[in-house]
Scaffold this active site. Structure first.
Site, mmCIF file in Angstrom:
data_model
loop_
_atom_site.group_PDB
_atom_site.id
_atom_site.type_symbol
_atom_site.label_atom_id
_atom_site.label_comp_id
_atom_site.label_asym_id
_atom_site.label_seq_id
_atom_site.Cartn_x
_atom_site.Cartn_y
_atom_site.Cartn_z
ATOM 1 N N ARG A 12 13.627 1.298 -14.753
ATOM 2 C CA ARG A 12 14.150 2.519 -14.118
ATOM 3 C C ARG A 12 14.045 2.407 -12.601
ATOM 4 O O ARG A 12 13.271 1.603 -12.087
ATOM 5 C CB ARG A 12 13.295 3.727 -14.532
ATOM 6 C CG ARG A 12 13.494 4.135 -15.943
ATOM 7 C CD ARG A 12 12.931 5.517 -16.168
ATOM 8 N NE ARG A 12 11.467 5.508 -16.226
ATOM 9 C CZ ARG A 12 10.729 6.612 -16.171
ATOM 10 N NH1 ARG A 12 11.300 7.791 -16.029
ATOM 11 N NH2 ARG A 12 9.423 6.536 -16.254
ATOM 12 N N ALA A 83 5.593 -1.124 -10.435
ATOM 13 C CA ALA A 83 5.258 0.059 -11.245
ATOM 14 C C ALA A 83 4.444 1.060 -10.435
ATOM 15 O O ALA A 83 3.485 0.693 -9.759
ATOM 16 C CB ALA A 83 4.470 -0.368 -12.478
ATOM 17 N N ILE A 85 3.382 5.572 -10.150
ATOM 18 C CA ILE A 85 3.538 6.964 -10.570
ATOM 19 C C ILE A 85 3.049 7.879 -9.443
ATOM 20 O O ILE A 85 2.341 7.430 -8.550
ATOM 21 C CB ILE A 85 2.726 7.272 -11.857
ATOM 22 C CG1 ILE A 85 1.225 6.970 -11.642
ATOM 23 C CG2 ILE A 85 3.274 6.484 -13.044
ATOM 24 C CD1 ILE A 85 0.334 7.471 -12.780
ATOM 25 N N ASP A 88 1.153 14.360 -7.562
ATOM 26 C CA ASP A 88 0.963 14.999 -6.265
ATOM 27 C C ASP A 88 0.188 16.312 -6.375
ATOM 28 O O ASP A 88 0.278 17.040 -7.365
ATOM 29 C CB ASP A 88 2.334 15.298 -5.627
ATOM 30 C CG ASP A 88 3.077 14.031 -5.202
ATOM 31 O OD1 ASP A 88 2.494 12.932 -5.286
ATOM 32 O OD2 ASP A 88 4.244 14.156 -4.781
ATOM 33 N N GLY A 143 -0.410 16.114 0.297
ATOM 34 C CA GLY A 143 -0.332 16.257 -1.163
ATOM 35 C C GLY A 143 -0.414 14.946 -1.916
ATOM 36 O O GLY A 143 -0.135 14.894 -3.118
ATOM 37 N N TYR A 147 -1.951 8.754 -4.082
ATOM 38 C CA TYR A 147 -0.826 7.819 -3.918
ATOM 39 C C TYR A 147 -0.938 7.063 -2.591
ATOM 40 O O TYR A 147 -0.750 5.841 -2.529
ATOM 41 C CB TYR A 147 0.476 8.625 -3.984
ATOM 42 C CG TYR A 147 1.751 7.824 -4.029
ATOM 43 C CD1 TYR A 147 2.299 7.425 -5.245
ATOM 44 C CD2 TYR A 147 2.427 7.494 -2.856
ATOM 45 C CE1 TYR A 147 3.493 6.703 -5.277
ATOM 46 C CE2 TYR A 147 3.614 6.786 -2.885
ATOM 47 C CZ TYR A 147 4.144 6.402 -4.106
ATOM 48 O OH TYR A 147 5.321 5.698 -4.137
ATOM 49 N N PRO A 177 8.910 0.957 0.934
ATOM 50 C CA PRO A 177 10.106 1.805 0.902
ATOM 51 C C PRO A 177 9.812 3.184 1.495
ATOM 52 O O PRO A 177 8.689 3.684 1.388
ATOM 53 C CB PRO A 177 10.423 1.945 -0.597
ATOM 54 C CG PRO A 177 9.612 0.904 -1.286
ATOM 55 C CD PRO A 177 8.411 0.689 -0.420
ATOM 56 N N ILE A 180 13.548 7.010 -1.435
ATOM 57 C CA ILE A 180 14.683 6.378 -2.108
ATOM 58 C C ILE A 180 15.176 7.335 -3.198
ATOM 59 O O ILE A 180 14.375 8.028 -3.833
ATOM 60 C CB ILE A 180 14.240 5.029 -2.742
ATOM 61 C CG1 ILE A 180 13.534 4.129 -1.702
ATOM 62 C CG2 ILE A 180 15.433 4.292 -3.360
ATOM 63 C CD1 ILE A 180 14.344 3.745 -0.489
HETATM 64 N N1 CAA Z 1 2.231 19.395 6.383
HETATM 65 C C1 CAA Z 1 1.554 20.531 6.627
HETATM 66 N N2 CAA Z 1 1.562 21.576 5.804
HETATM 67 C C2 CAA Z 1 2.300 21.481 4.692
HETATM 68 C C3 CAA Z 1 3.038 20.325 4.377
HETATM 69 C C4 CAA Z 1 2.991 19.265 5.278
HETATM 70 N N3 CAA Z 1 3.672 18.129 5.079
HETATM 71 N N4 CAA Z 1 3.662 20.514 3.209
HETATM 72 C C5 CAA Z 1 3.330 21.742 2.786
HETATM 73 N N5 CAA Z 1 2.514 22.325 3.680
HETATM 74 C C6 CAA Z 1 1.945 23.661 3.642
HETATM 75 C C7 CAA Z 1 3.030 24.664 3.296
HETATM 76 O O1 CAA Z 1 3.711 25.023 4.482
HETATM 77 C C8 CAA Z 1 2.226 25.794 2.690
HETATM 78 O O2 CAA Z 1 1.609 26.529 3.695
HETATM 79 P P1 CAA Z 1 1.536 28.134 3.579
HETATM 80 O O3 CAA Z 1 0.778 28.383 2.301
HETATM 81 O O4 CAA Z 1 0.846 28.519 4.825
HETATM 82 O O5 CAA Z 1 2.965 28.559 3.502
HETATM 83 C C9 CAA Z 1 1.098 25.058 1.958
HETATM 84 O O6 CAA Z 1 1.028 23.753 2.561
HETATM 85 C C10 CAA Z 1 1.378 24.909 0.474
HETATM 86 O O7 CAA Z 1 2.618 24.205 0.339
HETATM 87 P P2 CAA Z 1 3.408 24.158 -1.024
HETATM 88 O O8 CAA Z 1 3.974 25.516 -1.310
HETATM 89 O O9 CAA Z 1 4.359 23.004 -1.015
HETATM 90 O O10 CAA Z 1 2.159 23.914 -2.006
HETATM 91 P P3 CAA Z 1 2.151 23.523 -3.493
HETATM 92 O O11 CAA Z 1 0.726 23.556 -3.913
HETATM 93 O O12 CAA Z 1 3.160 24.282 -4.263
HETATM 94 O O13 CAA Z 1 2.671 22.011 -3.480
HETATM 95 C C11 CAA Z 1 2.653 19.744 -3.016
HETATM 96 C C12 CAA Z 1 1.945 21.067 -2.783
HETATM 97 C C13 CAA Z 1 2.648 19.400 -4.498
HETATM 98 C C14 CAA Z 1 1.877 18.669 -2.275
HETATM 99 C C15 CAA Z 1 4.085 19.835 -2.495
HETATM 100 O O14 CAA Z 1 4.066 20.236 -1.148
HETATM 101 C C16 CAA Z 1 4.819 18.530 -2.607
HETATM 102 O O15 CAA Z 1 5.252 18.126 -3.671
HETATM 103 N N6 CAA Z 1 4.986 17.819 -1.493
HETATM 104 C C17 CAA Z 1 5.719 16.548 -1.454
HETATM 105 C C18 CAA Z 1 4.790 15.402 -1.603
HETATM 106 C C19 CAA Z 1 5.618 14.158 -1.469
HETATM 107 O O16 CAA Z 1 6.261 13.891 -0.467
HETATM 108 N N7 CAA Z 1 5.608 13.347 -2.483
HETATM 109 C C20 CAA Z 1 6.385 12.161 -2.439
HETATM 110 C C21 CAA Z 1 6.786 11.809 -3.824
HETATM 111 S S1 CAA Z 1 7.943 10.448 -3.828
HETATM 112 C C22 CAA Z 1 7.036 9.132 -3.426
HETATM 113 O O17 CAA Z 1 5.844 9.189 -3.302
HETATM 114 C C23 CAA Z 1 7.782 7.856 -3.243
HETATM 115 C C24 CAA Z 1 7.464 7.220 -1.964
HETATM 116 O O18 CAA Z 1 6.770 6.206 -1.954
HETATM 117 C C25 CAA Z 1 8.012 7.744 -0.716
#
Ligand code: CAA
Length: 240
Positions: A12, A83, A85, A88, A143, A147, A177, A180
Site C-alpha cells: 500500500r 513499514a 504506522i 497520533d 501530536g 512517530y 518524505p 505524501i
Molecule cells: N502547534 C501548536 N498547537 C497546535 C498544533 C500545532 N502544530 N496543532 C494543534 N494545536 C493546538 C490546537 O490549536 C488546539 O488548541 P486550542 O485547544 O487552544 O484550540 C489544541 O492544540 C488541540 O488541537 P486538536 O483539536 O487538533 O487536538 P486533538 O486532540 O483533537 O488532536 C492531534 C490532536 C491528534 C495531534 C491532531 O492535531 C492531529 O492529528 N495532528 C496532525 C498530526 C500529524 O501531522 N500527523 C502526521 C500523520 S502523517 C505522517 O506522519 C506521515 C509523515 O511521515 C509525514
C-alpha cells in the site's frame, strides 16, 4: 541476474509505489505486509509481485519471513524498510500501547530486518539498504512524540549502520518524505492537513512515486559512493 529486493509495508501507499518502481526497473521484488490479506491479494494480482505476511516488529517472524523470501526468490540484496504506522495524540493523552506500537513497527523493524539480511550482504560484499524516515523525524510534529522519536531513530540507525557496512559494499541511506498523498496522511483531520499543506512551498502533497524515484537512485549498483545520507523529498517544507 536481477537483484532481489524486499520492501516492508509494500502493498500500500509509498511501499506499493516503491515495489512497482523496482519491478519496472527489472528487480525481483518481494512485498512484505502486516495483515491486510485482501489488499495484499489485490496488490499481487494487479502487479504480479509476490506478497509475504509477517510482523516486522517481531524478530522471530522476520527471520522466518526472510527465509521464505530467500527460498522463493534468492538472497536479499536490497532492503527497503518502509513499514510504518501512526498513533497520533499529544503526550498527555498517549498511552504506552500507542508509544510502543509505533516504536516496534517503525523502528525495531529496521533492526529486525537488517539483522536478518546483513550476514548474507557481508558475505556477498554487496547490499543496498534504504530506510524510510520522515520530515517529522527531522523537525518533530505536534501530536507525534512516538512517530517523531521512531523516525528520528531511523536517521541515527542509518548513519551508524552505514559506517559498519561501508567496507563491505553495503550502502545504507535514508529518505525523509514530507507529506505524501497516502491513506496515512489522509487520516489527518482535514482542518489540520489544510494548515500543513499551506506550509509546503511546492503547494501540494507529494506523490508516492516521487519517493520511489529516490529509492531507485539509492539502490542502483552505481550508487556505491552514496552512503549514510538522507534524501529529503518534501516539496521544500523543511530544508535540512
Ligand atoms: N502547534 C501548536 N498547537 C497546535 C498544533 C500545532 N502544530 N496543532 C494543534 N494545536 C493546538 C490546537 O490549536 C488546539 O488548541 P486550542 O485547544 O487552544 O484550540 C489544541 O492544540 C488541540 O488541537 P486538536 O483539536 O487538533 O487536538 P486533538 O486532540 O483533537 O488532536 C492531534 C490532536 C491528534 C495531534 C491532531 O492535531 C492531529 O492529528 N495532528 C496532525 C498530526 C500529524 O501531522 N500527523 C502526521 C500523520 S502523517 C505522517 O506522519 C506521515 C509523515 O511521515 C509525514
Amino acid at each position: 541476474m536481477a537483484r532481489v529486493a524486499v520492501v516492508t509495508g509494500g502493498t500500500r501507499g509509498i511501499g506499493r509505489a516503491i515495489c512497482e518502481g523496482l519491478a519496472k526497473a527489472g528487480y525481483k521484488v518481494a512485498a512484505n505486509y502486516g495483515g491486510n490479506d485482501a489488499v495484499a491479494e489485490a496488490f499481487s494480482r494487479e502487479t504480479g509481485i509476490r506478497s509475504y505476511c509477517f510482523d516486522v516488529g517481531n524478530f522471530a517472524a522476520v527471520e522466518d519471513g526472510i527465509r521464505r523470501i530467500t527460498a522463493d526468490l534468492g538472497p536479499v540484496e536490497i532492503l527497503v524498510n518502509n513499514a510504518g504506522i501512526t498513533r497520533d495524540g499529544t503526550l498527555q493523552r498517549m498511552n504506552f500501547e500507542q508509544w510502543n506500537a509505533v516504536i516496534q513497527t517503525n523502528l525495531s523493524s529496521c533492526f529486525n530486518m537488517c539483522r536478518a539480511v546483513i550476514d548474507g550482504m557481508r558475505e556477498r560484499n554487496f547490499g543496498r539498504i534504504v530506510n524510510i524516515g520522515s520530515i517529522n523525524g527531522q523537525a518533530g510534529q505536534y501530536g507525534q512524540v512516538n512517530y517523531a522519536a521512531a523516525k528520528s531513530g531511523i536517521h541515527g540507525f542509518t548513519k551508524a549502520l552505514a559506517q559498519e557496512g561501508a567496507g563491505k559494499g553495503i550502502t545504507v541511506n535514508a529518505i525523509a518524505p514530507g507529506y505524501i498523498d497516502t491513506e496515512m496522511v489522509r487520516a489527518v483531520p482535514p482542518n489540520v492537513l489544510e494548515k500543513i499543506v499551506a506550509r509546503i512551498p511546492v503547494g501540494r502533497l507529494g506523490h508516492a512515486e516521487e519517493i520511489a524515484r529516490g529509492v531507485l537512485f539509492l539502490v542502483a549498483d552505481d550508487a556505491g559512493f552514496v552512503t549514510g545520507s538522507t534524501l529529503s523529498i518534501n516539496g521544500g517544507q523543511h530544508m535540512y
